[in-house]
Design a protein around this motif. Structure first.
Motif, PDB file in Angstrom:
ATOM      1  N   GLY A 219       5.812  12.422   3.176  1.00  0.00           N
ATOM      2  CA  GLY A 219       6.842  11.399   3.226  1.00  0.00           C
ATOM      3  C   GLY A 219       6.579  10.423   4.349  1.00  0.00           C
ATOM      4  N   PHE A 220       7.504   9.481   4.536  1.00  0.00           N
ATOM      5  CA  PHE A 220       7.373   8.542   5.636  1.00  0.00           C
ATOM      6  C   PHE A 220       8.746   8.035   6.046  1.00  0.00           C
ATOM      7  CE2 PHE A 220       7.381   5.792   1.940  1.00  0.00           C
ATOM      8  CZ  PHE A 220       8.111   4.665   2.331  1.00  0.00           C
ATOM      9  N   GLU A 221       8.806   7.526   7.252  1.00  0.00           N
ATOM     10  CA  GLU A 221       9.998   6.863   7.739  1.00  0.00           C
ATOM     11  C   GLU A 221       9.697   5.372   7.856  1.00  0.00           C
ATOM     12  OE1 GLU A 221      10.818   8.792  11.415  1.00  0.00           O
ATOM     13  OE2 GLU A 221      11.784  10.522  10.485  1.00  0.00           O
ATOM     14  N   PRO A 222      10.514   4.519   7.272  1.00  0.00           N
ATOM     15  CA  PRO A 222      10.274   3.081   7.345  1.00  0.00           C
ATOM     16  C   PRO A 222      10.369   2.576   8.780  1.00  0.00           C
ATOM     17  CG  PRO A 222      11.834   3.613   5.602  1.00  0.00           C
ATOM     18  CD  PRO A 222      11.676   4.851   6.435  1.00  0.00           C
ATOM     19  N   SER A 223       9.634   1.522   9.065  1.00  0.00           N
ATOM     20  CA  SER A 223       9.716   0.874  10.369  1.00  0.00           C
ATOM     21  C   SER A 223      10.944  -0.033  10.426  1.00  0.00           C
ATOM     22  CB  SER A 223       8.454   0.044  10.610  1.00  0.00           C
ATOM     23  OG  SER A 223       8.594  -0.773  11.754  1.00  0.00           O
ATOM     24  N   THR A 224      11.352  -0.350  11.632  1.00  0.00           N
ATOM     25  CA  THR A 224      12.421  -1.337  11.782  1.00  0.00           C
ATOM     26  C   THR A 224      11.933  -2.734  11.403  1.00  0.00           C
ATOM     27  OG1 THR A 224      11.811  -1.575  14.117  1.00  0.00           O
ATOM     28  CG2 THR A 224      13.581  -0.031  13.595  1.00  0.00           C
ATOM     29  N   PRO A 226      10.558  -4.984   8.623  1.00  0.00           N
ATOM     30  CA  PRO A 226      10.575  -4.912   7.162  1.00  0.00           C
ATOM     31  C   PRO A 226       9.172  -4.830   6.559  1.00  0.00           C
ATOM     32  CG  PRO A 226      12.107  -6.583   7.933  1.00  0.00           C
ATOM     33  CD  PRO A 226      11.340  -6.129   9.138  1.00  0.00           C
ATOM     34  N   GLY A 227       9.019  -3.897   5.606  1.00  0.00           N
ATOM     35  CA  GLY A 227       7.763  -3.745   4.894  1.00  0.00           C
ATOM     36  C   GLY A 227       6.699  -2.958   5.620  1.00  0.00           C
ATOM     37  N   HIS A 228       6.999  -2.448   6.808  1.00  0.00           N
ATOM     38  CA  HIS A 228       6.005  -1.717   7.593  1.00  0.00           C
ATOM     39  C   HIS A 228       6.316  -0.225   7.624  1.00  0.00           C
ATOM     40  CE1 HIS A 228       3.448  -4.814   9.611  1.00  0.00           C
ATOM     41  NE2 HIS A 228       4.413  -5.590   9.135  1.00  0.00           N
ATOM     42  N   LEU A 229       5.315   0.520   8.055  1.00  0.00           N
ATOM     43  CA  LEU A 229       5.403   1.975   8.154  1.00  0.00           C
ATOM     44  C   LEU A 229       5.832   2.368   9.553  1.00  0.00           C
ATOM     45  CD1 LEU A 229       4.689   4.540   6.430  1.00  0.00           C
ATOM     46  CD2 LEU A 229       2.455   4.484   7.543  1.00  0.00           C
ATOM     47  N   GLY A 230       6.826   3.233   9.648  1.00  0.00           N
ATOM     48  CA  GLY A 230       7.271   3.699  10.957  1.00  0.00           C
ATOM     49  C   GLY A 230       6.600   4.990  11.370  1.00  0.00           C
ATOM     50  N   ARG A 231       6.586   5.956  10.457  1.00  0.00           N
ATOM     51  CA  ARG A 231       6.069   7.283  10.801  1.00  0.00           C
ATOM     52  C   ARG A 231       5.702   8.031   9.536  1.00  0.00           C
ATOM     53  NH1 ARG A 231       8.915  12.225  12.495  1.00  0.00           N
ATOM     54  NH2 ARG A 231       7.771  13.268  14.176  1.00  0.00           N
ATOM     55  N   ASN A 254      -1.291  -3.659  11.893  1.00  0.00           N
ATOM     56  CA  ASN A 254      -0.173  -4.235  11.147  1.00  0.00           C
ATOM     57  C   ASN A 254      -0.499  -4.344   9.665  1.00  0.00           C
ATOM     58  OD1 ASN A 254       1.508  -4.515  13.374  1.00  0.00           O
ATOM     59  ND2 ASN A 254       0.783  -6.584  13.844  1.00  0.00           N
ATOM     60  N   GLN A 255      -1.739  -4.772   9.365  1.00  0.00           N
ATOM     61  CA  GLN A 255      -2.131  -4.903   7.965  1.00  0.00           C
ATOM     62  C   GLN A 255      -2.154  -3.552   7.274  1.00  0.00           C
ATOM     63  OE1 GLN A 255      -5.928  -6.785   7.353  1.00  0.00           O
ATOM     64  NE2 GLN A 255      -5.991  -6.282   5.175  1.00  0.00           N
ATOM     65  N   LEU A 256      -2.757  -2.561   7.926  1.00  0.00           N
ATOM     66  CA  LEU A 256      -2.833  -1.231   7.333  1.00  0.00           C
ATOM     67  C   LEU A 256      -1.450  -0.621   7.187  1.00  0.00           C
ATOM     68  CD1 LEU A 256      -4.564   1.023   6.243  1.00  0.00           C
ATOM     69  CD2 LEU A 256      -4.907   1.848   8.582  1.00  0.00           C
ATOM     70  N   SER A 257      -0.550  -0.906   8.125  1.00  0.00           N
ATOM     71  CA  SER A 257       0.827  -0.418   8.047  1.00  0.00           C
ATOM     72  C   SER A 257       1.493  -0.894   6.757  1.00  0.00           C
ATOM     73  CB  SER A 257       1.613  -0.887   9.266  1.00  0.00           C
ATOM     74  OG  SER A 257       2.985  -0.553   9.144  1.00  0.00           O
ATOM     75  N   ARG A 261       2.421   1.535   3.528  1.00  0.00           N
ATOM     76  CA  ARG A 261       3.820   1.546   3.095  1.00  0.00           C
ATOM     77  C   ARG A 261       3.911   1.268   1.591  1.00  0.00           C
ATOM     78  NH1 ARG A 261       8.990  -0.111   5.260  1.00  0.00           N
ATOM     79  NH2 ARG A 261      10.455  -0.035   3.498  1.00  0.00           N
ATOM     80  N   LYS A 262       3.176   0.262   1.115  1.00  0.00           N
ATOM     81  CA  LYS A 262       3.191  -0.089  -0.306  1.00  0.00           C
ATOM     82  C   LYS A 262       2.607   1.039  -1.156  1.00  0.00           C
ATOM     83  CE  LYS A 262       1.747  -3.744  -3.507  1.00  0.00           C
ATOM     84  NZ  LYS A 262       1.026  -5.046  -3.630  1.00  0.00           N
ATOM     85  N   LEU A 263       1.515   1.630  -0.668  1.00  0.00           N
ATOM     86  CA  LEU A 263       0.878   2.728  -1.395  1.00  0.00           C
ATOM     87  C   LEU A 263       1.810   3.919  -1.530  1.00  0.00           C
ATOM     88  CD1 LEU A 263      -1.780   3.918  -2.602  1.00  0.00           C
ATOM     89  CD2 LEU A 263      -2.325   4.708  -0.296  1.00  0.00           C
ATOM     90  N   LEU A 264       2.487   4.298  -0.448  1.00  0.00           N
ATOM     91  CA  LEU A 264       3.362   5.465  -0.465  1.00  0.00           C
ATOM     92  C   LEU A 264       4.639   5.212  -1.259  1.00  0.00           C
ATOM     93  CD1 LEU A 264       2.900   6.601   3.240  1.00  0.00           C
ATOM     94  CD2 LEU A 264       2.018   7.740   1.198  1.00  0.00           C
TER      95      LEU A 264
END
Length: 336
Positions: A219-224, A226-231, A254-257, A261-264
């Motif tokens: 799983g993942f936690e969204p970043s604050t 928008p559209g980025h990965l938090g954890r 930032n790009q990989l984040s 996020r989109k992949l997951l």
């Protein structure tokens, strides 16, 4: 008394059938380099372990798990065809080098097309460190020093897609110190008098600068942002089941984040693969594996100071970390 033959293995008539596949020799993790004149050292490459099978009219590239990845390494295939052999099996690692000559697993994945990148497939290099079969002769019964003697002239060119993984005769502690100072993952120590044995054993040993293992992304936690990965939320195996081992919130650009996020998000599920409740978390199907570097384990079995290094599919030769009861005392059996 009969005189021993002076012929080299390549001069003898072929007597051994070529194996369709060889299970690789795997290094055992140790804390310090072994000492003594019977040990030689190499850089620990950070890539995919592969075997290059050269046969009449074709070249095959097999992963450690036995998957045929020939089409993914066209430059290695082309160079392997030019080697002065009829048949051979070379054991080694496929890597991509950064601008300082260090192997970079993330760059390798991009070159293989896992994520968008300017890194091309032609940047992939195969570092050969062992020769298992040559022109009709199975060399696995020979000691490493003899296998290396036959390997070195075959892949002596320092450029191109097929290269020699240099062997260093040095003080192990000093070589390890220098490797870590240059940002290399670690070193491998090999006993030069031992034959090639499939599986894990003490005749090959690895000493890593930092701990690094493969964990399932659950799983993942969204970043604050928008559209980025938090954890990333990670799991390991224990008694055949996936167990939550904590998260990882650093190691990506930032790009990989955004790409991760989109992949997951495309793998989201309402049924978590682990027993975990976390507000705001998005759980995903457990099909991707994260390569993670970390310092240690906490007393309750969670990763400390984890940093993301790359991603792979469980369908390839990725092996997920297996938790054991003695993990708190530093147990670490990563399969490279």
């Amino acid at each position: 008394m009969a005189r021993a033959s002076s012929k080299k293995p390549r001069d003898l008539p072929p007597t051994d059938p070529m194996p369709a596949r060889v299970d690789p020799c795997l290094a055992t993790l140790v804390d310090k380099p072994p000492k003594g004149p019977d040990w030689a050292y190499e850089v620990k490459w950070d890539g995919y372990r592969i075997a290059v099978h050269i046969e009449p009219g074709r070249v095959r590239i097999l992963t450690r798990g036995g998957y045929d990845w020939t089409e993914r390494f066209p430059s290695i295939v082309d160079d392997a065809r030019r080697l002065a052999v009829k048949t051979a099996i070379l054991d080694g690692e496929a890597v991509v080098l950064d601008d300082k000559g260090r192997s970079d697993f993330g760059m390798l994945q991009r070159a293989l097309g896992r994520l968008p990148s300017a890194v091309e497939a032609g940047a992939i290099v195969f570092y050969a460190f062992d020769l298992l079969y040559l022109d009709g002769r199975d060399l696995r019964r020979l000691p490493l020093r003899e296998r290396r003697r036959l390997l070195e002239p075959l892949v002596a060119c320092p450029e191109g897609a097929v290269r020699l993984s240099e062997e260093v005769q040095a003080d192990g502690d000093e070589f390890f110190r220098v490797a870590c100072a240059h940002g290399i993952e670690g070193i491998i120590a090999k006993h030069v008098e031992k034959p090639y044995r499939s599986g894990r054993g003490e005749w090959w040993q690895k000493i890593t600068c930092k701990r690094r293992d493969s964990f399932v992304i659950v799983g993942f936690e969204p970043s604050t942002v928008p559209g980025h990965l938090g954890r990333l939320l990670l799991a390991a195996r224990k008694d055949g089941e996936l167990v939550y081992v904590g998260g990882c919130g650093t190691g990506w650009s930032n790009q990989l984040s955004r790409e991760l996020r989109k992949l997951l998000e495309g793998m989201a599920t309402k049924t978590p693969a682990v027993s975990l409740r976390r507000k705001g978390a998005v759980f995903v199907e457990p099909v991707l594996v994260a390569e993670v570097e970390y310092r240690a384990w906490t007393d309750d079995g969670k990763l400390r100071h984890a940093s993301f290094k790359g991603i792979r599919q469980r369908a390839d030769d990725a092996v997920v970390f297996e938790m054991a009861d003695n993990i708190r005392s530093g147990f670490d059996d990563r399969i490279e």
